[in-house]
Design a protein around this motif. Structure first.
Motif, PDB file in Angstrom:
ATOM      1  N   ILE A 298       0.841  -1.196   0.000  1.00  0.00           N
ATOM      2  CA  ILE A 298       0.000   0.000   0.000  1.00  0.00           C
ATOM      3  C   ILE A 298       0.879   1.250   0.000  1.00  0.00           C
ATOM      4  O   ILE A 298       1.767   1.387   0.848  1.00  0.00           O
ATOM      5  CB  ILE A 298      -0.926   0.045   1.245  1.00  0.00           C
ATOM      6  N   ALA A 299       0.648   2.133  -0.959  1.00  0.00           N
ATOM      7  CA  ALA A 299       1.337   3.431  -0.981  1.00  0.00           C
ATOM      8  C   ALA A 299       0.383   4.483  -0.416  1.00  0.00           C
ATOM      9  O   ALA A 299      -0.773   4.573  -0.833  1.00  0.00           O
ATOM     10  CB  ALA A 299       1.745   3.797  -2.407  1.00  0.00           C
ATOM     11  N   ILE A 300       0.887   5.255   0.538  1.00  0.00           N
ATOM     12  CA  ILE A 300       0.086   6.319   1.149  1.00  0.00           C
ATOM     13  C   ILE A 300       0.724   7.662   0.819  1.00  0.00           C
ATOM     14  O   ILE A 300       1.905   7.885   1.101  1.00  0.00           O
ATOM     15  CB  ILE A 300      -0.007   6.135   2.682  1.00  0.00           C
ATOM     16  N   LEU A 301      -0.040   8.543   0.204  1.00  0.00           N
ATOM     17  CA  LEU A 301       0.449   9.873  -0.133  1.00  0.00           C
ATOM     18  C   LEU A 301       0.087  10.816   1.007  1.00  0.00           C
ATOM     19  O   LEU A 301      -1.092  11.061   1.265  1.00  0.00           O
ATOM     20  CB  LEU A 301      -0.176  10.362  -1.442  1.00  0.00           C
ATOM     21  N   GLY A 302       1.097  11.308   1.712  1.00  0.00           N
ATOM     22  CA  GLY A 302       0.850  12.207   2.828  1.00  0.00           C
ATOM     23  C   GLY A 302       1.302  11.613   4.146  1.00  0.00           C
ATOM     24  O   GLY A 302       0.816  10.558   4.557  1.00  0.00           O
ATOM     25  N   ALA A 303       2.262  12.298   4.798  1.00  0.00           N
ATOM     26  CA  ALA A 303       2.790  11.838   6.086  1.00  0.00           C
ATOM     27  C   ALA A 303       2.272  12.707   7.220  1.00  0.00           C
ATOM     28  O   ALA A 303       2.972  12.937   8.210  1.00  0.00           O
ATOM     29  CB  ALA A 303       4.325  11.849   6.062  1.00  0.00           C
ATOM     30  N   GLY A 304       1.036  13.197   7.049  1.00  0.00           N
ATOM     31  CA  GLY A 304       0.397  13.943   8.126  1.00  0.00           C
ATOM     32  C   GLY A 304      -0.269  12.999   9.105  1.00  0.00           C
ATOM     33  O   GLY A 304      -0.014  11.786   9.118  1.00  0.00           O
ATOM     34  N   LEU A 305      -1.140  13.555   9.904  1.00  0.00           N
ATOM     35  CA  LEU A 305      -1.771  12.784  10.965  1.00  0.00           C
ATOM     36  C   LEU A 305      -2.547  11.584  10.420  1.00  0.00           C
ATOM     37  O   LEU A 305      -2.355  10.453  10.865  1.00  0.00           O
ATOM     38  CB  LEU A 305      -2.689  13.729  11.745  1.00  0.00           C
TER      39      LEU A 305
ATOM     40  N   ASP B  26       5.895  11.755   1.036  1.00  0.00           N
ATOM     41  CA  ASP B  26       5.534  13.148   1.318  1.00  0.00           C
ATOM     42  C   ASP B  26       6.625  14.088   0.835  1.00  0.00           C
ATOM     43  O   ASP B  26       7.814  13.769   0.913  1.00  0.00           O
ATOM     44  CB  ASP B  26       5.311  13.350   2.822  1.00  0.00           C
ATOM     45  N   LEU B  27       6.187  15.262   0.358  1.00  0.00           N
ATOM     46  CA  LEU B  27       7.126  16.283  -0.094  1.00  0.00           C
ATOM     47  C   LEU B  27       7.916  16.880   1.068  1.00  0.00           C
ATOM     48  O   LEU B  27       9.055  17.323   0.914  1.00  0.00           O
ATOM     49  CB  LEU B  27       6.359  17.387  -0.834  1.00  0.00           C
ATOM     50  N   ALA B  28       7.325  16.882   2.250  1.00  0.00           N
ATOM     51  CA  ALA B  28       8.005  17.427   3.438  1.00  0.00           C
ATOM     52  C   ALA B  28       9.178  16.543   3.826  1.00  0.00           C
ATOM     53  O   ALA B  28       9.203  15.350   3.516  1.00  0.00           O
ATOM     54  CB  ALA B  28       7.018  17.526   4.599  1.00  0.00           C
ATOM     55  N   PRO B  29      10.154  17.116   4.552  1.00  0.00           N
ATOM     56  CA  PRO B  29      11.324  16.320   4.938  1.00  0.00           C
ATOM     57  C   PRO B  29      11.084  15.443   6.166  1.00  0.00           C
ATOM     58  O   PRO B  29      11.954  14.682   6.556  1.00  0.00           O
ATOM     59  CB  PRO B  29      12.384  17.394   5.251  1.00  0.00           C
ATOM     60  N   GLN B  30       9.875  15.540   6.787  1.00  0.00           N
ATOM     61  CA  GLN B  30       9.602  14.775   8.002  1.00  0.00           C
ATOM     62  C   GLN B  30       8.104  14.487   8.104  1.00  0.00           C
ATOM     63  O   GLN B  30       7.292  15.194   7.523  1.00  0.00           O
ATOM     64  CB  GLN B  30      10.034  15.574   9.238  1.00  0.00           C
ATOM     65  N   PRO B  31       7.723  13.429   8.844  1.00  0.00           N
ATOM     66  CA  PRO B  31       6.303  13.207   9.081  1.00  0.00           C
ATOM     67  C   PRO B  31       5.747  14.245  10.056  1.00  0.00           C
ATOM     68  O   PRO B  31       6.497  14.823  10.849  1.00  0.00           O
ATOM     69  CB  PRO B  31       6.254  11.804   9.692  1.00  0.00           C
ATOM     70  N   LEU B  32       4.446  14.466   9.986  1.00  0.00           N
ATOM     71  CA  LEU B  32       3.756  15.439  10.849  1.00  0.00           C
ATOM     72  C   LEU B  32       4.505  16.768  10.883  1.00  0.00           C
ATOM     73  O   LEU B  32       4.718  17.361  11.941  1.00  0.00           O
ATOM     74  CB  LEU B  32       3.596  14.881  12.270  1.00  0.00           C
TER      75      LEU B  32
ATOM     76  N   VAL C  80      11.832  15.546  17.221  1.00  0.00           N
ATOM     77  CA  VAL C  80      10.758  14.652  17.655  1.00  0.00           C
ATOM     78  C   VAL C  80      10.234  13.869  16.452  1.00  0.00           C
ATOM     79  O   VAL C  80       9.980  12.667  16.535  1.00  0.00           O
ATOM     80  CB  VAL C  80       9.608  15.419  18.333  1.00  0.00           C
ATOM     81  N   ALA C  81      10.081  14.565  15.320  1.00  0.00           N
ATOM     82  CA  ALA C  81       9.614  13.906  14.093  1.00  0.00           C
ATOM     83  C   ALA C  81      10.560  12.778  13.684  1.00  0.00           C
ATOM     84  O   ALA C  81      10.119  11.712  13.250  1.00  0.00           O
ATOM     85  CB  ALA C  81       9.492  14.932  12.973  1.00  0.00           C
ATOM     86  N   GLU C  82      11.850  13.012  13.843  1.00  0.00           N
ATOM     87  CA  GLU C  82      12.838  11.975  13.484  1.00  0.00           C
ATOM     88  C   GLU C  82      12.676  10.745  14.364  1.00  0.00           C
ATOM     89  O   GLU C  82      12.749   9.607  13.889  1.00  0.00           O
ATOM     90  CB  GLU C  82      14.255  12.542  13.609  1.00  0.00           C
ATOM     91  N   GLU C  83      12.443  10.956  15.655  1.00  0.00           N
ATOM     92  CA  GLU C  83      12.263   9.832  16.582  1.00  0.00           C
ATOM     93  C   GLU C  83      10.940   9.111  16.315  1.00  0.00           C
ATOM     94  O   GLU C  83      10.870   7.879  16.363  1.00  0.00           O
ATOM     95  CB  GLU C  83      12.315  10.342  18.030  1.00  0.00           C
ATOM     96  N   PHE C  84       9.912   9.889  16.030  1.00  0.00           N
ATOM     97  CA  PHE C  84       8.610   9.324  15.679  1.00  0.00           C
ATOM     98  C   PHE C  84       8.722   8.465  14.421  1.00  0.00           C
ATOM     99  O   PHE C  84       8.245   7.325  14.369  1.00  0.00           O
ATOM    100  CB  PHE C  84       7.624  10.478  15.459  1.00  0.00           C
TER     101      PHE C  84
ATOM    102  N   ALA D 207      -3.785  10.916   1.440  1.00  0.00           N
ATOM    103  CA  ALA D 207      -4.155  11.512   2.732  1.00  0.00           C
ATOM    104  C   ALA D 207      -3.319  12.768   2.953  1.00  0.00           C
ATOM    105  O   ALA D 207      -2.635  12.904   3.958  1.00  0.00           O
ATOM    106  CB  ALA D 207      -3.941  10.506   3.862  1.00  0.00           C
ATOM    107  N   VAL D 208      -3.390  13.681   1.990  1.00  0.00           N
ATOM    108  CA  VAL D 208      -2.540  14.881   2.064  1.00  0.00           C
ATOM    109  C   VAL D 208      -3.212  16.054   2.769  1.00  0.00           C
ATOM    110  O   VAL D 208      -2.645  17.134   2.873  1.00  0.00           O
ATOM    111  CB  VAL D 208      -2.055  15.334   0.660  1.00  0.00           C
ATOM    112  N   GLY D 209      -4.428  15.839   3.270  1.00  0.00           N
ATOM    113  CA  GLY D 209      -5.067  16.914   4.021  1.00  0.00           C
ATOM    114  C   GLY D 209      -6.488  17.183   3.563  1.00  0.00           C
ATOM    115  O   GLY D 209      -6.982  16.583   2.603  1.00  0.00           O
ATOM    116  N   LEU D 210      -7.133  18.093   4.285  1.00  0.00           N
ATOM    117  CA  LEU D 210      -8.529  18.438   4.025  1.00  0.00           C
ATOM    118  C   LEU D 210      -8.681  19.921   3.727  1.00  0.00           C
ATOM    119  O   LEU D 210      -7.911  20.739   4.214  1.00  0.00           O
ATOM    120  CB  LEU D 210      -9.391  18.097   5.248  1.00  0.00           C
ATOM    121  N   GLN D 211      -9.683  20.233   2.947  1.00  0.00           N
ATOM    122  CA  GLN D 211     -10.001  21.615   2.600  1.00  0.00           C
ATOM    123  C   GLN D 211     -11.456  21.881   2.970  1.00  0.00           C
ATOM    124  O   GLN D 211     -12.358  21.196   2.478  1.00  0.00           O
ATOM    125  CB  GLN D 211      -9.804  21.812   1.092  1.00  0.00           C
TER     126      GLN D 211
END
Length: 391
Positions: free
Chosen positions: A151-158, A178-184, A192-196, A241-245
């Motif tokens: 399973i591929a999930i797009l988005g490392a948010g919540l 995710d385009l971001a360098p870290q989750p959440l 903290v993100a690195e440890e998570f 799962a890249v977010g809501l509008q």
């Protein structure tokens, strides 16, 4: 007297109806919703697999039962297409028929829509989003048909991280992109993100960060996900799962002021008379908080206002528990307009990070691991209210 009309049957709409009925048993209530109006808790969707729940078990009650419980008329599969704020009227389309309806008070509980990325390829139409029980039914139906489990999930948010944890825990191989360098990225300081991320990685979840998906192609029974960095991976199912509008279109057409969401004051009033907004669509005093606790606070306050007891919403500090058992996490987000320094205490199983402003006041925190989680209540009491109680 004209009815009170609630548009939307999500957690916000139903919670408001319940709270209102505690105060007024008789006033006519009408709910208009675009789906089947099943009552369920949306947060259960992202850990239903680990909880061994089938989609049919998630719904707590159907529209008929809810209408009976709340002494309320519920119009299902109906779309509001026009609001005339001046005349206190709206129209909705149901079974290809347009219905006109007057109201005394109108509450927009229209929620938010998943953000969809512009992705090329003949597999892009097969990308799943899960923002409702209807979405989740379609997702699980496809999931159950797959022999392979990538399973591929797009988005490392919540939501992306919660689904990744749920899928990985139940035997699927998940990769989070995710385009971001870290989750959440919007909630956690980097260390903290690195440890998570490390804890989730140890559970088997893979992360591909700092890039995004360019193309999704069908290849026999699976998909090839091509990334902008030139790499690619195979997946049997893709979840976005890249977010809501917030849904603001119907409000805009009714000349209701909007920004990121539908703008309200602390009475949940919009700029149009007798029109209110609650839930994921509501931006209250500049705060857009798509979480359970703010919805509860809004519904309780607005129910009192609707019976004539003008009640401002009170936002205390409201931590968010992230449903990632592989890396237990509780976050109290820092207000956007506050500058803070992070102070961290390390434990064997995680860490506690406090966000402290220039006056030494704690404005947010992150608790990673079971040891840190024990300090949740004590820390919450030290954080100022987001919206203080008003007389």
């Amino acid at each position: 007297m004209q009815p009170i009309v609630i548009v939307g049957s999500g957690m916000a709409g139903y919670t408001l109806a319940r709270e209102y009925r505690k105060l007024n048993k008789e006033q006519e209530l009408i709910m208009i919703c675009a789906d089947d109006a099943a009552s369920y808790a949306k947060p259960t969707l992202s850990n239903a697999l680990a909880g061994n729940k089938q989609p049919a078990q998630i719904a707590l009650a159907d529209a008929t039962k809810m209408a009976e419980q709340l002494n309320m008329r519920i119009e299902t599969h109906a779309w509001v297409n026009h609001i005339d704020a001046e005349k206190h009227q709206l129209s909705y389309v149901q079974n290809q028929q347009t219905v006109e309806l007057g109201y005394s008070k109108l509450i927009l509980a229209v929620g938010a829509n998943p953000i969809r990325l512009a992705i090329s390829g003949d597999g892009s139409d097969d990308i799943h989003v899960v923002n409702s029980l209807t979405d989740y039914r379609a997702f699980r139906e496809q999931l159950d048909q797959k022999q392979d489990k990538r399973i591929a999930i797009l988005g490392a948010g919540l939501i992306g991280c919660e689904f990744a944890n749920d899928l990985q825990h139940t035997g699927y191989q998940t990769t989070v992109i995710d385009l971001a360098p870290q989750p959440l990225g919007r909630l956690l300081p980097q260390y903290v993100a690195e440890e998570f991320q490390k804890k989730l990685h140890e559970s088997g979840i893979k992360f591909i960060l700092g890039t995004t998906v360019e193309k999704i192609s069908k290849v026999k029974r699976h998909y090839v996900v091509t990334l902008e960095n030139g790499h690619s991976l195979a997946a049997d199912l893709v979840l976005c799962a890249v977010g809501l509008q917030p849904n603001i279109d119907i409000a805009k057409h009714a000349k209701i002021e909007t920004s990121r969401g539908i703008l309200t004051n602390s009475l949940m009033e919009t700029n149009q008379p007798d029109i209110y907004a609650v839930g994921d669509c509501a931006e209250v005093n500049g705060l857009l908080l798509p979480y359970v606790m703010p919805i509860m606070q809004q519904a309780r306050a607005l129910a009192k206002t609707l019976v004539g007891q003008h009640t401002h919403v009170h936002y205390p500090a409201m931590p968010v528990a992230v449903k990632t058992p592989a890396a237990p996490l509780t976050v109290l987000p820092v207000p956007h307009n506050v500058d803070v320094n992070w102070e961290t205490e390390h434990f064997e199983d995680g860490m506690l990070s406090k966000a402290v402003d220039s006056e030494g006041t704690i404005r947010g925190f992150v608790l990673l691991g079971a040891t840190a989680a024990k300090q949740r209540l004590a820390l919450t009491k030290l954080v100022p209210d987001l919206i203080p109680p008003q007389a």
